[in-house]
Design a protein around this motif. Structure first.
Motif, PDB file in Angstrom:
ATOM      1  N   ASN A 233       0.843  -1.194   0.000  1.00 43.99           N
ATOM      2  CA  ASN A 233       0.000   0.000   0.000  1.00 43.99           C
ATOM      3  C   ASN A 233       0.879   1.245   0.000  1.00 43.99           C
ATOM      4  O   ASN A 233       1.927   1.273   0.665  1.00 43.99           O
ATOM      5  CB  ASN A 233      -0.899   0.037   1.234  1.00 43.99           C
ATOM      6  N   LEU A 234       0.465   2.253  -0.741  1.00 44.27           N
ATOM      7  CA  LEU A 234       1.159   3.533  -0.728  1.00 44.27           C
ATOM      8  C   LEU A 234       0.130   4.648  -0.541  1.00 44.27           C
ATOM      9  O   LEU A 234      -0.777   4.802  -1.365  1.00 44.27           O
ATOM     10  CB  LEU A 234       1.941   3.754  -2.030  1.00 44.27           C
ATOM     11  N   PHE A 235       0.280   5.394   0.532  1.00 45.91           N
ATOM     12  CA  PHE A 235      -0.579   6.548   0.781  1.00 45.91           C
ATOM     13  C   PHE A 235       0.186   7.802   0.381  1.00 45.91           C
ATOM     14  O   PHE A 235       1.299   8.037   0.867  1.00 45.91           O
ATOM     15  CB  PHE A 235      -0.974   6.614   2.262  1.00 45.91           C
ATOM     16  N   ILE A 236      -0.405   8.601  -0.504  1.00 50.94           N
ATOM     17  CA  ILE A 236       0.262   9.814  -0.962  1.00 50.94           C
ATOM     18  C   ILE A 236       0.327  10.841   0.160  1.00 50.94           C
ATOM     19  O   ILE A 236       1.358  11.471   0.380  1.00 50.94           O
ATOM     20  CB  ILE A 236      -0.472  10.392  -2.189  1.00 50.94           C
ATOM     21  N   ARG A 237      -0.780  10.997   0.885  1.00 46.45           N
ATOM     22  CA  ARG A 237      -0.830  11.944   1.999  1.00 46.45           C
ATOM     23  C   ARG A 237      -1.333  11.243   3.263  1.00 46.45           C
ATOM     24  O   ARG A 237      -2.041  10.238   3.178  1.00 46.45           O
ATOM     25  CB  ARG A 237      -1.735  13.136   1.664  1.00 46.45           C
ATOM     26  N   ASN A 238      -0.996  11.804   4.413  1.00 42.42           N
ATOM     27  CA  ASN A 238      -1.474  11.255   5.681  1.00 42.42           C
ATOM     28  C   ASN A 238      -2.771  11.938   6.104  1.00 42.42           C
ATOM     29  O   ASN A 238      -3.342  12.728   5.345  1.00 42.42           O
ATOM     30  CB  ASN A 238      -0.392  11.385   6.765  1.00 42.42           C
ATOM     31  N   GLU A 239      -3.223  11.643   7.313  1.00 44.31           N
ATOM     32  CA  GLU A 239      -4.497  12.175   7.801  1.00 44.31           C
ATOM     33  C   GLU A 239      -4.489  13.704   7.894  1.00 44.31           C
ATOM     34  O   GLU A 239      -5.535  14.349   7.822  1.00 44.31           O
ATOM     35  CB  GLU A 239      -4.840  11.587   9.167  1.00 44.31           C
ATOM     36  N   LYS A 240      -3.306  14.280   8.023  1.00 43.09           N
ATOM     37  CA  LYS A 240      -3.187  15.733   8.128  1.00 43.09           C
ATOM     38  C   LYS A 240      -3.076  16.412   6.762  1.00 43.09           C
ATOM     39  O   LYS A 240      -2.973  17.643   6.692  1.00 43.09           O
ATOM     40  CB  LYS A 240      -1.963  16.087   8.977  1.00 43.09           C
ATOM     41  N   GLY A 241      -3.077  15.622   5.721  1.00 49.06           N
ATOM     42  CA  GLY A 241      -2.951  16.186   4.391  1.00 49.06           C
ATOM     43  C   GLY A 241      -1.521  16.418   3.948  1.00 49.06           C
ATOM     44  O   GLY A 241      -1.271  17.021   2.904  1.00 49.06           O
ATOM     45  N   GLU A 242      -0.562  15.913   4.725  1.00 51.12           N
ATOM     46  CA  GLU A 242       0.855  16.063   4.386  1.00 51.12           C
ATOM     47  C   GLU A 242       1.333  14.854   3.599  1.00 51.12           C
ATOM     48  O   GLU A 242       0.817  13.747   3.769  1.00 51.12           O
ATOM     49  CB  GLU A 242       1.680  16.193   5.672  1.00 51.12           C
ATOM     50  N   TYR A 243       2.334  15.067   2.753  1.00 53.00           N
ATOM     51  CA  TYR A 243       2.905  13.947   2.027  1.00 53.00           C
ATOM     52  C   TYR A 243       3.508  12.946   3.008  1.00 53.00           C
ATOM     53  O   TYR A 243       4.181  13.327   3.973  1.00 53.00           O
ATOM     54  CB  TYR A 243       3.991  14.413   1.064  1.00 53.00           C
ATOM     55  N   THR A 244       3.278  11.664   2.772  1.00 56.06           N
ATOM     56  CA  THR A 244       3.821  10.633   3.659  1.00 56.06           C
ATOM     57  C   THR A 244       5.315  10.449   3.413  1.00 56.06           C
ATOM     58  O   THR A 244       5.837  10.775   2.344  1.00 56.06           O
ATOM     59  CB  THR A 244       3.111   9.286   3.445  1.00 56.06           C
ATOM     60  N   ASP A 245       5.991   9.906   4.405  1.00 55.18           N
ATOM     61  CA  ASP A 245       7.426   9.634   4.279  1.00 55.18           C
ATOM     62  C   ASP A 245       7.690   8.633   3.151  1.00 55.18           C
ATOM     63  O   ASP A 245       8.697   8.744   2.438  1.00 55.18           O
ATOM     64  CB  ASP A 245       7.976   9.089   5.598  1.00 55.18           C
ATOM     65  N   GLU A 246       6.802   7.662   2.998  1.00 54.72           N
ATOM     66  CA  GLU A 246       6.977   6.650   1.950  1.00 54.72           C
ATOM     67  C   GLU A 246       6.881   7.279   0.560  1.00 54.72           C
ATOM     68  O   GLU A 246       7.666   6.958  -0.335  1.00 54.72           O
ATOM     69  CB  GLU A 246       5.921   5.557   2.096  1.00 54.72           C
ATOM     70  N   PHE A 247       5.929   8.184   0.384  1.00 57.38           N
ATOM     71  CA  PHE A 247       5.774   8.849  -0.909  1.00 57.38           C
ATOM     72  C   PHE A 247       6.975   9.746  -1.197  1.00 57.38           C
ATOM     73  O   PHE A 247       7.502   9.754  -2.315  1.00 57.38           O
ATOM     74  CB  PHE A 247       4.483   9.665  -0.912  1.00 57.38           C
ATOM     75  N   LYS A 248       7.429  10.476  -0.200  1.00 53.18           N
ATOM     76  CA  LYS A 248       8.582  11.355  -0.376  1.00 53.18           C
ATOM     77  C   LYS A 248       9.841  10.555  -0.687  1.00 53.18           C
ATOM     78  O   LYS A 248      10.643  10.967  -1.530  1.00 53.18           O
ATOM     79  CB  LYS A 248       8.784  12.221   0.874  1.00 53.18           C
ATOM     80  N   ALA A 249      10.006   9.410  -0.035  1.00 55.03           N
ATOM     81  CA  ALA A 249      11.182   8.580  -0.299  1.00 55.03           C
ATOM     82  C   ALA A 249      11.172   8.046  -1.733  1.00 55.03           C
ATOM     83  O   ALA A 249      12.221   7.966  -2.385  1.00 55.03           O
ATOM     84  CB  ALA A 249      11.231   7.422   0.703  1.00 55.03           C
ATOM     85  N   LEU A 250       9.990   7.695  -2.215  1.00 52.73           N
ATOM     86  CA  LEU A 250       9.864   7.143  -3.569  1.00 52.73           C
ATOM     87  C   LEU A 250      10.179   8.197  -4.630  1.00 52.73           C
ATOM     88  O   LEU A 250      10.810   7.897  -5.647  1.00 52.73           O
ATOM     89  CB  LEU A 250       8.456   6.594  -3.769  1.00 52.73           C
ATOM     90  N   LEU A 251       9.749   9.433  -4.399  1.00 61.93           N
ATOM     91  CA  LEU A 251       9.874  10.478  -5.421  1.00 61.93           C
ATOM     92  C   LEU A 251      10.994  11.480  -5.150  1.00 61.93           C
ATOM     93  O   LEU A 251      11.124  12.470  -5.896  1.00 61.93           O
ATOM     94  CB  LEU A 251       8.550  11.234  -5.545  1.00 61.93           C
ATOM     95  N   LYS A 252      11.805  11.246  -4.144  1.00 59.29           N
ATOM     96  CA  LYS A 252      12.797  12.249  -3.741  1.00 59.29           C
ATOM     97  C   LYS A 252      13.824  12.544  -4.831  1.00 59.29           C
ATOM     98  O   LYS A 252      14.380  13.656  -4.881  1.00 59.29           O
ATOM     99  CB  LYS A 252      13.509  11.813  -2.457  1.00 59.29           C
ATOM    100  N   ASN A 253      14.104  11.592  -5.710  1.00 62.53           N
ATOM    101  CA  ASN A 253      15.086  11.830  -6.771  1.00 62.53           C
ATOM    102  C   ASN A 253      14.496  12.576  -7.963  1.00 62.53           C
ATOM    103  O   ASN A 253      15.217  12.887  -8.915  1.00 62.53           O
ATOM    104  CB  ASN A 253      15.686  10.508  -7.249  1.00 62.53           C
ATOM    105  N   PHE A 254      13.194  12.865  -7.902  1.00 64.28           N
ATOM    106  CA  PHE A 254      12.510  13.494  -9.023  1.00 64.28           C
ATOM    107  C   PHE A 254      11.852  14.833  -8.668  1.00 64.28           C
ATOM    108  O   PHE A 254      12.013  15.818  -9.370  1.00 64.28           O
ATOM    109  CB  PHE A 254      11.461  12.540  -9.593  1.00 64.28           C
TER     110      PHE A 254
END
Length: 258
Positions: A233-254
């Motif tokens: 599972n990948l959640f783009i944002r958390n309950e607060k509407g912030e980007y999740t750490d998992e999403f940021k880690a996946l896209l950090k090089n882009f």
């Protein structure tokens, strides 16, 4: 009205106008996607596909329906030793991708074809690719718009799901991986079609906008070798509407802001 006040008002009007304008491009860390002339713009889900699709040291990669060229450029950045072939049937999208490739640091890695994937597949004499990616059209059962470019991008006029399964069967190496992005309903249909061509579901990523939302899209990895199915599972944002750490880690090089 004084000159100073008129200048201040002009500044705020101009600022609000600029804010309302949408960029005709999407800037990544190592390349830019110009997208003014294409029906389908850069999407978060497509970026996830470009960052998540994987094969072990792929030498040859195929991008089916490249659109703006987003996936080809992401994969070129990730796999600098690979050669990528991108296929696009719609003329404006082809021209946009051509320009995006030319203006990127990865132009020597990518070869672009202006043709249908069906016609392209007929030119191939043997399974060729270590990695194939596709963000296919899926609005087969919905009313079409008056925009022909949008129809080509969103509807299955030019690529039926059963044709995609046949093409993957034809072009994917025995040890290769194919990654497809679809909404859950269409992914279920495609998994059945793929299995009929001995393409086995090996891994699936369920994409959620947030924990409060249902599944937005799914990315499935297919291959000819049996393996235990892995679900993620990948959640783009958390309950607060912030980007999740998992999403940021996946896209950090882009993404510029990670």
């Amino acid at each position: 009205m004084s000159y100073a006040i008129s200048q201040i008002l002009a500044f705020f009007v101009k600022s609000n106008f600029v804010k309302r304008q949408k960029n005709t491009y999407f800037q990544f860390k190592q390349f830019r996607i110009e997208q003014a002339d294409t029906a389908m713009k850069v999407s978060t889900e497509a970026c996830i596909l470009g960052a998540w699709a994987f094969a072990e040291n792929p030498q040859k990669i195929l991008d089916i329906g490249t659109g703006t060229g987003l996936l080809s450029l992401m994969l070129a950045q990730r796999f600098p030793k690979s050669q990528i072939e991108a296929v696009e049937i719609e003329k404006k999208a082809f021209q946009q991708a051509q320009s995006n490739f030319k203006n990127s640091p990865f132009s020597s890695q990518i070869r672009l074809y202006h043709t249908s994937i069906q016609a392209f597949a007929q030119t191939q004499k043997a399974p060729t690719y270590d990695l194939i990616v596709c963000n296919p059209p899926f609005y087969a059962d919905y009313l079409q718009s008056k925009d022909e470019k949008l129809n080509l991008a969103l509807h299955q006029n030019c690529l039926q799901l059963h044709e995609l399964a046949e093409i993957l069967d034809l072009l994917l190496k025995s040890s290769g991986k194919a990654f497809v992005l679809l909404p859950p309903f269409f992914m279920n249909k495609f998994c059945i079609l793929a299995k009929n061509h001995n393409l086995l579901l090996q891994k699936k990523l369920h994409i959620f906008h947030s924990p409060k939302h249902p599944i937005l899209r799914e990315i499935a990895a297919f291959g000819f070798n049996e393996s235990n199915l892995v679900n993620e599972n990948l959640f783009i944002r958390n309950e607060k509407g912030e980007y999740t750490d998992e999403f940021k880690a996946l896209l950090k090089n882009f993404y510029l802001y990670f």
